[in-house]
Design an enzyme around this catalytic site. Sequence first.
Site, PDB file in Angstrom:
ATOM      1  N   THR A  33      -3.262   1.723  -4.299  1.00  0.00           N
ATOM      2  CA  THR A  33      -4.572   1.291  -3.789  1.00  0.00           C
ATOM      3  C   THR A  33      -5.549   2.445  -3.618  1.00  0.00           C
ATOM      4  OG1 THR A  33      -3.602  -0.606  -2.674  1.00  0.00           O
ATOM      5  CG2 THR A  33      -5.675   0.176  -1.798  1.00  0.00           C
ATOM      6  N   ASP A  97      -0.024   0.064 -10.138  1.00  0.00           N
ATOM      7  CA  ASP A  97       0.219  -0.567  -8.842  1.00  0.00           C
ATOM      8  C   ASP A  97       1.715  -0.347  -8.618  1.00  0.00           C
ATOM      9  OD1 ASP A  97       1.135  -2.680  -7.001  1.00  0.00           O
ATOM     10  OD2 ASP A  97      -0.926  -3.398  -7.141  1.00  0.00           O
ATOM     11  N   SER A  98       2.128   0.056  -7.445  1.00  0.00           N
ATOM     12  CA  SER A  98       3.525   0.459  -7.293  1.00  0.00           C
ATOM     13  C   SER A  98       4.496  -0.708  -7.472  1.00  0.00           C
ATOM     14  CB  SER A  98       3.753   1.155  -5.954  1.00  0.00           C
ATOM     15  OG  SER A  98       3.709   0.238  -4.897  1.00  0.00           O
ATOM     16  N   SER A  99       3.980  -1.932  -7.476  1.00  0.00           N
ATOM     17  CA  SER A  99       4.856  -3.076  -7.755  1.00  0.00           C
ATOM     18  C   SER A  99       5.360  -3.032  -9.196  1.00  0.00           C
ATOM     19  CB  SER A  99       4.106  -4.388  -7.540  1.00  0.00           C
ATOM     20  OG  SER A  99       3.588  -4.406  -6.252  1.00  0.00           O
ATOM     21  N   THR A 129       1.600   1.750  -1.752  1.00  0.00           N
ATOM     22  CA  THR A 129       2.450   1.622  -0.564  1.00  0.00           C
ATOM     23  C   THR A 129       3.588   0.619  -0.752  1.00  0.00           C
ATOM     24  OG1 THR A 129       0.937  -0.039   0.299  1.00  0.00           O
ATOM     25  CG2 THR A 129       0.612   2.225   1.049  1.00  0.00           C
ATOM     26  N   ASP A 130       3.406  -0.352  -1.674  1.00  0.00           N
ATOM     27  CA  ASP A 130       4.382  -1.440  -1.777  1.00  0.00           C
ATOM     28  C   ASP A 130       5.801  -0.945  -2.026  1.00  0.00           C
ATOM     29  OD1 ASP A 130       2.392  -3.213  -1.310  1.00  0.00           O
ATOM     30  OD2 ASP A 130       2.149  -3.880  -3.392  1.00  0.00           O
TER      31      ASP A 130
HETATM   32  N1  LIG Z   1      -1.613  -0.251  -0.513  1.00  0.00           N
HETATM   33  C1  LIG Z   1      -1.115  -0.240  -1.739  1.00  0.00           C
HETATM   34  O1  LIG Z   1      -1.077   0.794  -2.345  1.00  0.00           O
HETATM   35  C2  LIG Z   1      -0.599  -1.555  -2.307  1.00  0.00           C
HETATM   36  C3  LIG Z   1      -0.596  -1.627  -3.809  1.00  0.00           C
HETATM   37  N2  LIG Z   1      -0.302  -2.960  -4.242  1.00  0.00           N
HETATM   38  C4  LIG Z   1       0.464  -0.706  -4.422  1.00  0.00           C
HETATM   39  O2  LIG Z   1       1.545  -0.649  -3.936  1.00  0.00           O
HETATM   40  O3  LIG Z   1       0.204  -0.099  -5.429  1.00  0.00           O
END
Ligand SMILES: NC(=O)C[C@H](N)C(=O)O
Length: 602
Positions: A33, A97-99, A129-130
Site C-alpha cells: 500500500t 500487493d503482498s497478497s 502489510t497483508d
Molecule cells: N497495507 C497493505 O500494504 C495491504 C496491501 N494489500 C498489501 O499487503 O500489499
Amino acid sequence: MADYNLSSLGQDLQLTSPTTSEAHVLVINTGGTIGMTLHDNVLAPKPNAFVQSLRKLPILHDESYAICGSDNTLVLPMNKDNKRIIYTVMEYSPLLDSSNMTTDDWSQIGKDIEKNYQNFDGFVILHGTDTMAYTASALSFMCEHLGKPIILTGSQVPIYQVRTDGIDNLLGALLIAGQFVIPEVCLYFHNKLYRGNRVTKVDNRSFNAFSSPNLAPLANAAIDITINWDTVLRANTTAKFQVSTELNSNVGLLKLFPGITTATVRAFLQPPMQGVVLETYGSGNAPDNRPDLLEELKKATDAGVIIINCTQCLRGTVSMSYATGKVLIDAGVITGGDMTSEAALSKLCYVLAKKELSLDTKKKLMAQNLRGELSLDFADTKLCLSDSRFIQVIAQSLHISCKEELAAIRDALTPPLACAAAKIGDIEALEALKEMGSNLCLEDYDGRTPLHVAACEGHLNAVNYLLSHGATVYAKDRYGDTPLCNAVHYRHRDIVELLRQTRAHFSQDRLEELGRELCSLAASGDLEGLEIWSLAGADLMKPGYTGQTAIEVVGIGTVVGGYYECDEYDDNGDEVNKMQHVWISVFARFVTSSLPHQLRHL
Ligand SMILES: NC(=O)C[C@H](N)C(=O)O
C-alpha cells in the site's frame, strides 16, 4: 519477480562523501500500500513513482546535501547525533500487493540482500502489510549468521495521500537501520520495532496493524528511540553471513474447527505435502474423542510429514496441560510452543529445504529456537544481574532498589569493565561479566566496544570469545573505526583473518580514505602494510585522492603488450628488480582477479 540490475547500483553506491557520520541503507521496494494509487476505485501499486515522490518530501530527502550516486540515492536530513543516513531505493518490477507474494519472492529478497550485504549498514524492505509477517519470518530463517539490521515496513495508507502512515514508518525504519547494529530481521510499524518472526497482522483499519503477542518490542520510537538491548539477539558466531534461498513449498496451514471432517484432514495431508502447521485450540488441544482424525494425523507423521502444533490463540504457548493436547504428541505432532503460525510455516519452508539433513534432524530443528521465534522454558535461566555481588554492593551504596535502575547501573559500569578485560585479554573476566547478564556489545563513552579493544591489542582468544558471545564486527566508534580497522592499523594478521571469516569489511564511508592510505603505504614501499590491508579486503586498485592507484604511486610498472615492464626510477637497478619482484608477488597474490588478463600470468 524482481529484475533490478544491481551491477550499476553497486558501483554508484560507493560514491558518497567520505565523512564518518554517514550510514548507508539499501531500501528494497517490493510493493504494498505504501506505494499504491487508486485505479478504478481500487488500490494498486504504481511503478517508477516512489523515489520521485520521496525527493519532494524534505523530511525524507535533504536536497542541500551533496551526494553522488544513482538517481535512486537519497539522504535524510541530519539527525540529532549529526549523522546522515544515505539510502538507495531498489524498486522491484512488478511491484506487488503482498497478497500476490510467493516463496520465490522471499528468495529474491534474500538474494538481493546477500548480493549487497557488504555495501550497506542496514536494509529496509518495503512490503505490503497483508503477508509482511510471513516474509519477515521467512527472511529471519533464511539469513544465517546475520550481523546487520533488516527491517520490513510499509503502511496502511499510501505515501501519496495526506494522512499517510508511510512517512513515519519509512523514516523510523531508516533511522534504526542506519544507526543501530541490531542483527535481526525486524518489522517496524507504528513506532515499534518488533522481531520479525514474532509478529502477526491484527488490524486492517488501524495504523497499529501488527502485534507481537509473545515478545515485547525490540525498540520503541518516542521522543528518543529506545532499544531493548537485553532482548536483541546476537550472532554468537564467527561464521559468515549467508542466505539460504532454497525453500520448500510443500507446506500447509490447517486450522481445526469443531466438526472438521476426517476426509478434509486426509485430503490435506496427501503427498506432496511435507510439512503442516496445525492450528489447534487453546493451549494446543484437539478432540481426543476423534480416533478417526487422530489416526489420519498419525498416518501422515509416520509417512514423514512434519506436523507442528501452534495455538489459534493470539497469546500464550502450546503446553501439555490437557489430555486433548497429549493425544497430538501420541500422533507424532511436534509442539510449536509460542511460535506464530507465520513463523512456524516459513520455518518449515526453510528447514524442509535442507536436503542434507535427515528427517529426524529436521524435526529437532523445528522444535528448537533458531532465531528467537520460540521461547524456551525458563528453567535453566542464567545467573542474572541481581545475583552479582559486585553490582549488588554498588546498588546498595547508591540506594538503588528497582530493576530498571539496577539495569542502568549495569549498563553504565560494564562497558569500561569489559573494555578493560579485553585490553589484557582476560577471558575469565569477560565471562564473569557475561554471567552477570552484561551485554558485551555495549560501547564506552567513545563508542568503543570490547571487540575494538581486543582487536587493537591483538588478543586473538579474546576476539574469538567476544565474537562467539554476541559482539558485532560492525560496531563503529566515534571515529568511525570498526574492529577490523583497528586490527589492520595495529597489524594483527590473525585477528584480521578471524574478523574476515565473519565477513567483516571496510565500511562505505571509509573507501575514499582507504585509497589514500594504500597510496601512502605504496609510496613508502610498505609491503607488509599493503598485505594486511589486502587481507582485510581492501581493493588495492582503489585510487587515492590524486586519482592514482597504489601501483601507479610506486611507479614501478606499466602493462605493455602482455608483459610487465619495470620503469627505472632508481639509480640502483638491482633494487628496482628486487622491488619489482616483491610487488609482483604481492599483487599476484592479492589483486589478480581485478587486474587485466595479461597481468594474471606474471
Ligand atoms: N497495507 C497493505 O500494504 C495491504 C496491501 N494489500 C498489501 O499487503 O500489499
